[in-house]
Write a protein that holds these residues in place. Structure first.
Motif, PDB file in Angstrom:
ATOM      1  N   GLY A   1       0.819  -1.203   0.000  1.00 12.23           N
ATOM      2  CA  GLY A   1       0.000   0.000   0.000  1.00 12.23           C
ATOM      3  C   GLY A   1       0.858   1.261   0.000  1.00 12.23           C
ATOM      4  O   GLY A   1       0.589   2.223  -0.736  1.00 12.23           O
ATOM      5  N   LEU A   2       1.904   1.272   0.819  1.00 19.73           N
ATOM      6  CA  LEU A   2       2.833   2.398   0.830  1.00 19.73           C
ATOM      7  C   LEU A   2       3.556   2.514  -0.511  1.00 19.73           C
ATOM      8  O   LEU A   2       3.838   3.629  -0.986  1.00 19.73           O
ATOM      9  N   HIS A   3       3.862   1.381  -1.100  1.00 17.29           N
ATOM     10  CA  HIS A   3       4.502   1.334  -2.422  1.00 17.29           C
ATOM     11  C   HIS A   3       3.650   2.078  -3.456  1.00 17.29           C
ATOM     12  O   HIS A   3       4.170   2.875  -4.260  1.00 17.29           O
ATOM     13  N   LEU A   4       2.339   1.868  -3.432  1.00 17.30           N
ATOM     14  CA  LEU A   4       1.439   2.583  -4.334  1.00 17.30           C
ATOM     15  C   LEU A   4       1.289   4.044  -3.936  1.00 17.30           C
ATOM     16  O   LEU A   4       1.276   4.938  -4.795  1.00 17.30           O
ATOM     17  N   ALA A   5       1.174   4.292  -2.637  1.00 12.81           N
ATOM     18  CA  ALA A   5       0.930   5.654  -2.155  1.00 12.81           C
ATOM     19  C   ALA A   5       2.061   6.602  -2.537  1.00 12.81           C
ATOM     20  O   ALA A   5       1.825   7.772  -2.857  1.00 12.81           O
ATOM     21  N   VAL A   6       3.300   6.123  -2.505  1.00  8.63           N
ATOM     22  CA  VAL A   6       4.438   6.948  -2.894  1.00  8.63           C
ATOM     23  C   VAL A   6       4.278   7.432  -4.329  1.00  8.63           C
ATOM     24  O   VAL A   6       4.553   8.595  -4.650  1.00  8.63           O
ATOM     25  N   MET A   7       3.827   6.553  -5.205  1.00 10.51           N
ATOM     26  CA  MET A   7       3.646   6.942  -6.607  1.00 10.51           C
ATOM     27  C   MET A   7       2.390   7.777  -6.808  1.00 10.51           C
ATOM     28  O   MET A   7       2.365   8.684  -7.650  1.00 10.51           O
ATOM     29  N   MET A   8       1.342   7.501  -6.046  1.00  4.88           N
ATOM     30  CA  MET A   8       0.114   8.292  -6.135  1.00  4.88           C
ATOM     31  C   MET A   8       0.352   9.746  -5.752  1.00  4.88           C
ATOM     32  O   MET A   8      -0.333  10.649  -6.240  1.00  4.88           O
ATOM     33  N   ASP A   9       1.338   9.990  -4.902  1.00  5.33           N
ATOM     34  CA  ASP A   9       1.635  11.343  -4.438  1.00  5.33           C
ATOM     35  C   ASP A   9       2.072  12.257  -5.587  1.00  5.33           C
ATOM     36  O   ASP A   9       2.073  13.480  -5.435  1.00  5.33           O
ATOM     37  N   SER A  10       2.419  11.689  -6.720  1.00  3.78           N
ATOM     38  CA  SER A  10       2.764  12.503  -7.890  1.00  3.78           C
ATOM     39  C   SER A  10       1.545  13.213  -8.467  1.00  3.78           C
ATOM     40  O   SER A  10       1.683  14.237  -9.149  1.00  3.78           O
ATOM     41  N   TYR A  11       0.349  12.697  -8.186  1.00  4.98           N
ATOM     42  CA  TYR A  11      -0.858  13.219  -8.810  1.00  4.98           C
ATOM     43  C   TYR A  11      -1.820  13.885  -7.826  1.00  4.98           C
ATOM     44  O   TYR A  11      -2.665  14.674  -8.237  1.00  4.98           O
ATOM     45  N   ALA A  12      -1.725  13.549  -6.547  1.00  5.20           N
ATOM     46  CA  ALA A  12      -2.655  14.106  -5.556  1.00  5.20           C
ATOM     47  C   ALA A  12      -2.028  14.023  -4.180  1.00  5.20           C
ATOM     48  O   ALA A  12      -1.105  13.238  -3.948  1.00  5.20           O
TER      49      ALA A  12
ATOM     50  N   THR B   1     -10.156   1.138  -8.081  1.00 10.38           N
ATOM     51  CA  THR B   1     -10.087   1.576  -6.688  1.00 10.38           C
ATOM     52  C   THR B   1      -9.340   2.892  -6.516  1.00 10.38           C
ATOM     53  O   THR B   1      -9.677   3.696  -5.638  1.00 10.38           O
ATOM     54  N   LEU B   2      -8.320   3.124  -7.341  1.00  5.17           N
ATOM     55  CA  LEU B   2      -7.524   4.353  -7.203  1.00  5.17           C
ATOM     56  C   LEU B   2      -7.992   5.462  -8.131  1.00  5.17           C
ATOM     57  O   LEU B   2      -7.656   6.633  -7.918  1.00  5.17           O
ATOM     58  N   GLY B   3      -8.764   5.098  -9.174  1.00  7.06           N
ATOM     59  CA  GLY B   3      -9.240   6.089 -10.132  1.00  7.06           C
ATOM     60  C   GLY B   3     -10.000   7.248  -9.507  1.00  7.06           C
ATOM     61  O   GLY B   3      -9.754   8.416  -9.852  1.00  7.06           O
ATOM     62  N   PRO B   4     -10.941   6.995  -8.573  1.00  6.49           N
ATOM     63  CA  PRO B   4     -11.662   8.119  -7.954  1.00  6.49           C
ATOM     64  C   PRO B   4     -10.761   9.059  -7.155  1.00  6.49           C
ATOM     65  O   PRO B   4     -11.163  10.196  -6.869  1.00  6.49           O
ATOM     66  N   ILE B   5      -9.575   8.639  -6.808  1.00  5.64           N
ATOM     67  CA  ILE B   5      -8.679   9.456  -5.990  1.00  5.64           C
ATOM     68  C   ILE B   5      -7.739  10.288  -6.850  1.00  5.64           C
ATOM     69  O   ILE B   5      -7.564  11.499  -6.632  1.00  5.64           O
ATOM     70  N   ILE B   6      -7.124   9.669  -7.857  1.00  7.44           N
ATOM     71  CA  ILE B   6      -6.111  10.374  -8.656  1.00  7.44           C
ATOM     72  C   ILE B   6      -6.473  10.444 -10.133  1.00  7.44           C
ATOM     73  O   ILE B   6      -5.728  11.041 -10.923  1.00  7.44           O
ATOM     74  N   GLY B   7      -7.600   9.872 -10.529  1.00  4.55           N
ATOM     75  CA  GLY B   7      -7.983   9.827 -11.937  1.00  4.55           C
ATOM     76  C   GLY B   7      -7.641   8.477 -12.544  1.00  4.55           C
ATOM     77  O   GLY B   7      -6.619   7.880 -12.197  1.00  4.55           O
TER      78      GLY B   7
END
Length: 323
Positions: free
Chosen positions: A231-242, A283-289
């Motif tokens: 989950g942290l592995h994904l969150a680090v990359m998600m931080d690029s967009y939101a 699952t991640l689309g509603p958060i970062i597109g």
């Protein structure tokens, strides 16, 4: 009846207590180990080379620093997944050395990138023979491993996704209905009992071993830690967009756990290819597109592949040094 078939625990304990150095491996055996190590390294390098464009895109869009951190977390999560298998082996009384068990697990995991995704099971059944463990017992350990990964993944997804966003409960309420059946399936006697029933119908001998409650609980604990790392592995990359906070980390953890479980359950897809990315996009689309979520999902697949290759290479080298 041989010791291998009737008492794998005694065979492993006897093998582990033998004095090392009494017999020197033959030249053919040493050459075979070297060849296997080279095959693993070269095969893994080829798999990474095939994904080089996706990796370059990830670095360009997400930044090298984020990709590097996510890569380290991918390695940590993959190591924790390996600990699930080790814990289950110990819970069944199978106790090879930690280096040997890790070597077998990580090397065999490259087989999941072949169509069918059953090759790790076949490889581990074969490797188990050198520990004096019957193939059917190793099959039971692998079914238990997949069961723990799938059940814990669905369970973590059910516990996190409904509460990770304001409308999460309306989207994921159905996952909560699975919690009780999952808890029943994770009882240490359920899967071994089902396997014994199946073997009896096929006219085969039973497993001959049982999983301890401690072994199962330890395996589940490692699984939860693995989902947090992923989950942290994904969150680090998600931080690029939101902006990423606790709820976003919960969504990433639940989404990855659920997507991984679905990927394993869909056996025809090599390493869950396509299935995992589709669920992460949902699952991640509603958060970062949705396009951004797909980029993160594809980058995650490449980094997890690299983690598998690195650990398999290290495992092959370690395995070459064991006899």
């Amino acid at each position: 009846m041989t010791t291998t078939d009737s008492d794998p625990v005694s065979a492993v304990e006897a093998g582990s207590s033998a004095t090392p150095g009494l017999t020197k491996p033959s030249l053919a055996k040493r050459l075979l180990k070297i060849g296997l190590a080279l095959l693993v390294v070269l095969g893994g390098a080829y798999l990474v080379w095939r994904q080089r464009e996706d990796l370059a895109t990830a670095v360009q869009e997400l930044s090298l620093g984020r990709v590097a951190i996510a890569g380290v977390l991918a390695v940590i999560g993959t190591m924790l997944i390996g600990q699930i298998w080790v814990a289950l082996l110990h819970g069944m009384g199978i106790r090879p050395s930690l280096r040997d068990s890790h070597s077998v697990f990580y090397v065999s995991q490259l087989g999941k990138y072949l169509p069918g995704s059953v090759w790790p099971v076949v490889a581990q059944m074969q490797f188990g023979l050198r520990w004096g463990v019957a193939r059917r017992t190793m099959l039971g350990a692998n079914i238990l491993f997949m069961g723990v990964v799938v059940a814990s993944g669905i369970g973590v997804g059910a516990l996190l996704l409904p509460w990770s966003s304001p409308d999460g409960l309306s989207h994921y309420w159905w996952l909560l209905l699975l919690l009780v059946p999952l808890a029943v399936c994770l009882h240490p006697r359920v899967v071994p009992g089902m396997l014994d029933w199946m073997f009896a119908r096929l006219g085969r001998e039973s497993l001959g071993v049982r999983l301890t409650a401690r072994g199962l609980s330890t395996a589940i604990g490692w699984a939860v830690l693995a989902w947090v790392a992923f989950g942290l592995h994904l969150a680090v990359m998600m931080d690029s967009y939101a902006s990423v906070g606790l709820l976003e980390v919960a969504a990433a953890t639940g989404g990855m756990a659920l997507a991984w479980a679905a990927g394993i359950a869909f056996i025809p897809a090599p390493a869950g290819a396509g299935v995992r990315e589709a669920l992460l996009s949902l699952t991640l689309g509603p958060i970062i597109g949705v396009p951004e979520a797909l980029t993160v999902a594809l980058a995650s697949r490449v980094l997890l592949l690299i983690a598998d290759v690195v650990l398999a290479g290290l495992g092959a080298v370690a395995g070459r040094r064991t006899s």
